[in-house]
Design a protein around this motif. Structure first.
Motif, PDB file in Angstrom:
ATOM      1  N   ILE A   9      -1.583   3.660   4.907  1.00 15.71           N
ATOM      2  CA  ILE A   9      -0.587   2.802   5.552  1.00 15.71           C
ATOM      3  C   ILE A   9      -0.561   3.161   7.086  1.00 15.71           C
ATOM      4  O   ILE A   9      -0.665   2.226   7.845  1.00 15.71           O
ATOM      5  N   ASP A  10      -0.822   4.497   7.520  1.00 19.06           N
ATOM      6  CA  ASP A  10      -0.745   4.813   8.992  1.00 19.06           C
ATOM      7  C   ASP A  10      -2.043   4.232   9.622  1.00 19.06           C
ATOM      8  O   ASP A  10      -1.920   3.879  10.533  1.00 19.06           O
ATOM      9  N   GLU A  22       5.492  -0.335   8.829  1.00 22.29           N
ATOM     10  CA  GLU A  22       5.278   0.420   7.457  1.00 22.29           C
ATOM     11  C   GLU A  22       6.283  -0.636   6.690  1.00 22.29           C
ATOM     12  O   GLU A  22       5.945  -0.955   5.556  1.00 22.29           O
ATOM     13  N   GLY A  23       7.559  -0.809   7.049  1.00 20.97           N
ATOM     14  CA  GLY A  23       8.445  -1.705   6.431  1.00 20.97           C
ATOM     15  C   GLY A  23       7.851  -3.092   6.055  1.00 20.97           C
ATOM     16  O   GLY A  23       8.045  -3.559   5.127  1.00 20.97           O
ATOM     17  N   THR A  24       7.059  -3.607   7.048  1.00 24.28           N
ATOM     18  CA  THR A  24       6.349  -5.087   6.736  1.00 24.28           C
ATOM     19  C   THR A  24       5.642  -4.838   5.901  1.00 24.28           C
ATOM     20  O   THR A  24       5.572  -5.747   4.827  1.00 24.28           O
ATOM     21  N   TRP A  28       5.603  -7.018   2.310  1.00 21.69           N
ATOM     22  CA  TRP A  28       4.792  -7.666   1.762  1.00 21.69           C
ATOM     23  C   TRP A  28       3.857  -7.226   0.384  1.00 21.69           C
ATOM     24  O   TRP A  28       3.863  -8.105  -0.634  1.00 21.69           O
ATOM     25  N   ARG A  29       3.935  -5.902   0.126  1.00 20.45           N
ATOM     26  CA  ARG A  29       3.546  -5.519  -1.263  1.00 20.45           C
ATOM     27  C   ARG A  29       4.554  -5.902  -2.442  1.00 20.45           C
ATOM     28  O   ARG A  29       4.186  -6.477  -3.436  1.00 20.45           O
ATOM     29  N   LYS A  42       1.439   7.113  -6.645  1.00 26.74           N
ATOM     30  CA  LYS A  42       2.229   6.265  -5.585  1.00 26.74           C
ATOM     31  C   LYS A  42       1.872   5.734  -4.307  1.00 26.74           C
ATOM     32  O   LYS A  42       2.477   5.206  -3.654  1.00 26.74           O
ATOM     33  N   ILE A  43       0.795   6.044  -3.859  1.00 29.77           N
ATOM     34  CA  ILE A  43       0.196   5.874  -2.532  1.00 29.77           C
ATOM     35  C   ILE A  43      -0.457   4.441  -2.479  1.00 29.77           C
ATOM     36  O   ILE A  43      -1.641   4.325  -3.325  1.00 29.77           O
ATOM     37  N   PRO A  44      -0.173   3.489  -1.754  1.00 37.64           N
ATOM     38  CA  PRO A  44      -0.878   2.256  -1.563  1.00 37.64           C
ATOM     39  C   PRO A  44      -2.010   2.567  -0.682  1.00 37.64           C
ATOM     40  O   PRO A  44      -1.893   3.296   0.446  1.00 37.64           O
ATOM     41  N   LEU A  45      -3.217   2.150  -0.794  1.00 36.39           N
ATOM     42  CA  LEU A  45      -4.392   1.984  -0.087  1.00 36.39           C
ATOM     43  C   LEU A  45      -4.882   0.848   0.096  1.00 36.39           C
ATOM     44  O   LEU A  45      -4.860   0.004  -0.857  1.00 36.39           O
ATOM     45  N   TYR A  46      -5.426   0.309   1.108  1.00 39.63           N
ATOM     46  CA  TYR A  46      -5.830  -0.890   1.567  1.00 39.63           C
ATOM     47  C   TYR A  46      -7.498  -0.898   1.696  1.00 39.63           C
ATOM     48  O   TYR A  46      -7.804  -0.123   2.483  1.00 39.63           O
TER      49      TYR A  46
END
Length: 83
Positions: A9-10, A22-24, A28-29, A42-46
């Motif tokens: 995320i960062d 981060e809130g956006t 979106w997710r 629990k970690i989203p990765l892009y």
């Protein structure tokens, strides 16, 4: 060294120069909009490939200005040989 295949995320926030928070990304997710992601625990990765695809799908295509088109016309006339 090769570039990472996934961004945290960062790193996504940094990629978009802080214009996406981060809130956006969280919103979106939850709405299933925005760039695709995967979750590891629990970690989203892009995936970088998906971010690139998302960028291209949101590209705003602009027309060239009329002045630019006129300038190209003038240059083309100047480049045409005169016999």
């Amino acid at each position: 060294m090769s570039s990472p295949a996934y961004l945290t995320i960062d790193e996504v926030i940094e990629r978009y120069r802080g214009q996406v928070s981060e809130g956006t990304l969280r919103n979106w997710r939850s709405l299933r909009i925005g760039p695709s992601f995967i979750k590891v625990g629990k970690i989203p990765l892009y995936p970088v490939e998906e971010l690139d695809r998302w960028d291209r799908s949101n590209l705003v295509v602009c027309q060239r200005s009329r002045i630019s088109q006129m300038n190209e016309s003038v240059i083309a006339k100047l480049d045409t040989p005169r016999f």
